[in-house]
Design a protein around this motif. Structure first.
Motif, PDB file in Angstrom:
ATOM      1  N   LEU A   1       0.820  -1.200   0.000  1.00 24.20           N
ATOM      2  CA  LEU A   1       0.000   0.000   0.000  1.00 24.20           C
ATOM      3  C   LEU A   1       0.858   1.255   0.000  1.00 24.20           C
ATOM      4  O   LEU A   1       2.016   1.239   0.446  1.00 24.20           O
ATOM      5  N   ARG A   2       0.272   2.336  -0.477  1.00 27.62           N
ATOM      6  CA  ARG A   2       0.949   3.634  -0.504  1.00 27.62           C
ATOM      7  C   ARG A   2       0.542   4.405   0.745  1.00 27.62           C
ATOM      8  O   ARG A   2      -0.577   4.904   0.863  1.00 27.62           O
ATOM      9  N   ASP A   3       1.445   4.514   1.681  1.00 30.12           N
ATOM     10  CA  ASP A   3       1.140   5.173   2.959  1.00 30.12           C
ATOM     11  C   ASP A   3       0.904   6.665   2.763  1.00 30.12           C
ATOM     12  O   ASP A   3       1.397   7.283   1.814  1.00 30.12           O
ATOM     13  N   GLY A   4       0.140   7.234   3.710  1.00 33.04           N
ATOM     14  CA  GLY A   4      -0.069   8.673   3.718  1.00 33.04           C
ATOM     15  C   GLY A   4      -1.279   9.101   2.918  1.00 33.04           C
ATOM     16  O   GLY A   4      -2.216   8.335   2.703  1.00 33.04           O
ATOM     17  N   PHE A   5      -1.252  10.356   2.442  1.00 31.34           N
ATOM     18  CA  PHE A   5      -2.430  10.983   1.848  1.00 31.34           C
ATOM     19  C   PHE A   5      -2.229  11.439   0.403  1.00 31.34           C
ATOM     20  O   PHE A   5      -3.007  12.226  -0.110  1.00 31.34           O
ATOM     21  N   SER A   6      -1.197  10.943  -0.251  1.00 38.55           N
ATOM     22  CA  SER A   6      -0.997  11.301  -1.652  1.00 38.55           C
ATOM     23  C   SER A   6      -1.886  10.432  -2.542  1.00 38.55           C
ATOM     24  O   SER A   6      -2.018   9.232  -2.316  1.00 38.55           O
ATOM     25  N   VAL A   7      -2.499  11.075  -3.537  1.00 41.43           N
ATOM     26  CA  VAL A   7      -3.327  10.366  -4.504  1.00 41.43           C
ATOM     27  C   VAL A   7      -2.983  10.901  -5.888  1.00 41.43           C
ATOM     28  O   VAL A   7      -2.928  12.109  -6.098  1.00 41.43           O
ATOM     29  N   ASP A   8      -2.735   9.985  -6.831  1.00 45.58           N
ATOM     30  CA  ASP A   8      -2.464  10.388  -8.208  1.00 45.58           C
ATOM     31  C   ASP A   8      -3.304   9.526  -9.130  1.00 45.58           C
ATOM     32  O   ASP A   8      -3.315   8.297  -9.014  1.00 45.58           O
ATOM     33  N   GLY A   9      -4.023  10.165 -10.043  1.00 44.25           N
ATOM     34  CA  GLY A   9      -4.870   9.418 -10.956  1.00 44.25           C
ATOM     35  C   GLY A   9      -5.168  10.216 -12.205  1.00 44.25           C
ATOM     36  O   GLY A   9      -4.457  11.162 -12.551  1.00 44.25           O
ATOM     37  N   SER A  10      -6.272   9.845 -12.864  1.00 41.65           N
ATOM     38  CA  SER A  10      -6.689  10.521 -14.099  1.00 41.65           C
ATOM     39  C   SER A  10      -8.083  11.106 -13.961  1.00 41.65           C
ATOM     40  O   SER A  10      -8.753  11.378 -14.949  1.00 41.65           O
ATOM     41  N   GLY A  11      -8.539  11.302 -12.717  1.00 38.14           N
ATOM     42  CA  GLY A  11      -9.878  11.817 -12.468  1.00 38.14           C
ATOM     43  C   GLY A  11     -10.008  13.302 -12.730  1.00 38.14           C
ATOM     44  O   GLY A  11      -9.068  13.960 -13.209  1.00 38.14           O
ATOM     45  N   PRO A  12     -11.175  13.885 -12.408  1.00 41.68           N
ATOM     46  CA  PRO A  12     -11.438  15.288 -12.755  1.00 41.68           C
ATOM     47  C   PRO A  12     -10.582  16.293 -12.000  1.00 41.68           C
ATOM     48  O   PRO A  12     -10.459  17.433 -12.428  1.00 41.68           O
ATOM     49  N   TYR A  13      -9.976  15.872 -10.878  1.00 40.78           N
ATOM     50  CA  TYR A  13      -9.170  16.798 -10.078  1.00 40.78           C
ATOM     51  C   TYR A  13      -7.833  16.174  -9.693  1.00 40.78           C
ATOM     52  O   TYR A  13      -7.690  14.945  -9.632  1.00 40.78           O
ATOM     53  N   THR A  14      -6.881  17.047  -9.373  1.00 37.30           N
ATOM     54  CA  THR A  14      -5.684  16.647  -8.645  1.00 37.30           C
ATOM     55  C   THR A  14      -5.886  17.018  -7.181  1.00 37.30           C
ATOM     56  O   THR A  14      -6.746  17.848  -6.849  1.00 37.30           O
ATOM     57  N   LEU A  15      -5.102  16.427  -6.303  1.00 33.83           N
ATOM     58  CA  LEU A  15      -5.274  16.622  -4.869  1.00 33.83           C
ATOM     59  C   LEU A  15      -4.022  17.215  -4.241  1.00 33.83           C
ATOM     60  O   LEU A  15      -2.919  16.746  -4.475  1.00 33.83           O
ATOM     61  N   GLU A  16      -4.248  18.267  -3.430  1.00 36.33           N
ATOM     62  CA  GLU A  16      -3.194  18.780  -2.557  1.00 36.33           C
ATOM     63  C   GLU A  16      -3.696  18.636  -1.127  1.00 36.33           C
ATOM     64  O   GLU A  16      -4.739  19.205  -0.768  1.00 36.33           O
ATOM     65  N   ALA A  17      -2.988  17.855  -0.313  1.00 31.33           N
ATOM     66  CA  ALA A  17      -3.446  17.523   1.034  1.00 31.33           C
ATOM     67  C   ALA A  17      -2.730  18.365   2.085  1.00 31.33           C
ATOM     68  O   ALA A  17      -1.507  18.531   2.040  1.00 31.33           O
ATOM     69  N   GLU A  18      -3.504  18.909   3.027  1.00 36.73           N
ATOM     70  CA  GLU A  18      -2.930  19.553   4.216  1.00 36.73           C
ATOM     71  C   GLU A  18      -3.095  18.587   5.381  1.00 36.73           C
ATOM     72  O   GLU A  18      -4.217  18.198   5.729  1.00 36.73           O
TER      73      GLU A  18
END
Length: 534
Positions: A190-207
């Motif tokens: 598994l990928r630990d933490g809160f990073s997410v990368d994909g091809s969906g409608p948005y990108t994510l920046e996590a605080e």
């Protein structure tokens, strides 16, 4: 503006002409400022759950709502319900008469947010990764009917199923089937933490603070290709410690929208307000709440104990005293609005009756009072959960047949403990993965079930679930589905309590709020826009 409470029927897609005058005068538009959406969902990384946003692990409505903005799936559910539609795929369908071979063709030129091409091999990698890791959340079970995944060229993916499964297109719309980039995700862990990368409608920046996601900023993905129409440039999902804090932020204008979970008191206040710049939107919901049992635990191993609880608990009082108009009593694990629903618990137990419960325990030679602890999570399903469990405790104790205590815990520890069988009785909620009766039964009753239940019924697992999945016509599948519900009412491995409605509150310069939640409680943040308050 005059106070409006918008009450929406289940088929949301039919309402656009009716609601055009509510909220604002434009259909969206962009803004330099993010539209801020409040939630009481908590997103925590812990030793037990270090990868809360990995599609191969995440399995609750909050984390799925983050993933649905960022990770694309082959199929997606339309706003107003109905059959899944292609999303990352250009087309998908069964290619045999037995519903065992399912083929998809990807959209041409599909890209991840970083510009890398999305290929059939990436789809194969993502699906096989979830099945290989088999995270203890149990989410992989949604894909466990897959035998092999085959690719042909860069755009063709073929799923060979172990047995017929007419619900498979729905499963390909869930985040566990999300397409991830092999450059960002290890195939074996598994990928630990809160990073997410994909091809969906948005990108994510996590605080993140103290291993908790406090804010997720979604920025429109310029490389997104799919059927969703993104009506804003940026949305922030902000997590609050309590419904009261979230409500205060909405009143002050520091957030624009608030979603799950509002308290019953907040809902009543908004419903009764005569003039405000906040709209409350009420929608039918497919959320259910239930009690789960560790049927191996000595205190509830006897079926008679579980049946007696079903005979004593007063759902009507529970709903009216705690949730008011926000919920309805439920007498099956399958909600009343889903094809195949049967009132099995009411048919077997009728109205609450202490004498009948006492007879059940006496016949089984169970010594009373039966001592139990009801466990619940105090930070996941809303502020009324504590009150709900105090009332359950009172109902059971007032019968004289039980000696019950209740204990609340944080979701980050409650969920792993529940899955490991540490609780004899526990309170859970369920937001469907997809709106089919199968998804209210198989996740709790089949092998690798999501709650780690030791209960196993050979007829349900070996005959009735496979039989129902062979039926593409879900009305035809109802006979098997209803029989499963009757067995559950007799054995009581779970005890359904209530079915809830959905609410969103939005400031009146926000458009699209009435389409921000679909029937499965999926947040559709791409529907939000800015207009002019009226």
């Amino acid at each position: 503006m005059n106070r409006k409470t918008l009450v929406l029927p289940a088929v949301i897609g039919l309402l656009a002409p009716v609601l055009a005058g509510c909220g604002g005068s434009t259909g969206g538009g962009s803004s330099d400022d993010a539209i801020v959406v409040g939630t009481t969902d908590r997103f925590a990384a812990s030793k037990e759950a270090p990868a809360p946003l990995d599609p191969a692990y995440a399995y609750d409505v909050g984390t799925w709502n983050v993933l649905r903005q960022t990770v694309q799936t082959l199929m997606t559910l339309p706003d107003g319900g109905g059959d899944p539609q292609p999303e990352a795929a250009q087309r998908c369908g069964f290619t045999d008469t037995g519903n065992e071979r399912y083929a998809c063709t990807l959209r041409s030129g599909l890209k991840f947010a970083n510009g890398d091409p999305v290929t059939a091999d990436d789809v194969k990698f993502s699906i096989e990764r979830a099945l290989r890791i088999q995270a203890d959340s149990g989410v992989f079970a949604l894909l466990s009917g897959i035998d092999t995944v085959e690719t042909q060229g860069d755009r063709e993916v073929i799923f060979h199923l172990k047995t017929a499964d007419a619900t498979f297109p729905f499963k390909l719309s869930t985040p566990v089937a999300g397409i991830v980039n092999p450059d960002d995700y290890d195939k074996n862990k598994l990928r630990d933490g809160f990073s997410v990368d994909g091809s969906g409608p948005y990108t994510l920046e996590a605080e993140v603070k103290n291993d908790e996601l406090v804010s997720a900023v979604f920025t429109k993905n310029p490389n997104y290709q799919g059927q969703l129409k993104v009506k804003n440039d940026k949305v922030e999902l902000r997590s609050f410690d309590s419904a009261d804090a979230m409500g205060t932020a909405l009143n002050k204008g520091t957030i624009n929208v608030m979603t799950r979970t509002m308290s019953p008191a907040q809902i009543r206040k908004l419903q009764n307000a005569k003039s405000t710049d906040i709209d409350l939107i009420e929608q039918p919901g497919l959320e259910i709440r239930y009690l789960g049992f560790n049927t191996n635990d000595p205190s509830v191993k006897s079926k008679a104990v579980r049946q007696a609880m079903a005979q004593v608990i007063n759902r009507g009082q529970l709903v009216s005293d705690v949730y008011g108009t926000g919920a309805d009593p439920l007498y099956s694990m399958v909600p009343t609005t889903v094809t195949g629903h049967a009132n099995s618990f009411f048919n077997k137990y009728g109205e609450p009756d202490t004498a009948k419960a006492k007879a059940l325990l006496s016949e089984a030679n169970v010594t009373t009072p039966v001592k139990l602890t009801l466990h619940y999570t105090d930070d996941h399903y809303g502020p009324a959960t504590k009150e709900e469990f105090e009332l359950l405790k009172k109902q059971l104790n007032d019968s004289g047949l039980f000696e019950v205590d209740v204990k609340g815990e944080k979701w980050a520890t409650f969920r792993p403990n529940e899955q490991k069988g540490k609780y004899e009785v526990y309170g859970m909620g369920w937001f469907p993965d997809f709106p089919d009766a199968d998804n209210y039964l198989a996740p709790f009753l089949d092998k690798n079930n999501t709650i780690g239940s030791p209960y196993a019924n050979n007829e349900i697992r070996g005959t009735l679930i496979p039989e129902s999945r062979r039926q593409a016509d879900r009305l035809t599948a109802s006979r098997s589905i209803e029989e499963i519900q009757n067995i559950v009412a007799d054995d009581v491995p779970m005890l359904p309590l209530w079915q809830g409605k959905q609410y969103i509150a939005a400031r009146d310069d926000i458009t699209g709020a009435e389409r921000t939640l679909n029937s499965t409680a999926t947040l559709q943040l791409w529907e939000l826009g800015r207009g002019v308050g009226s």
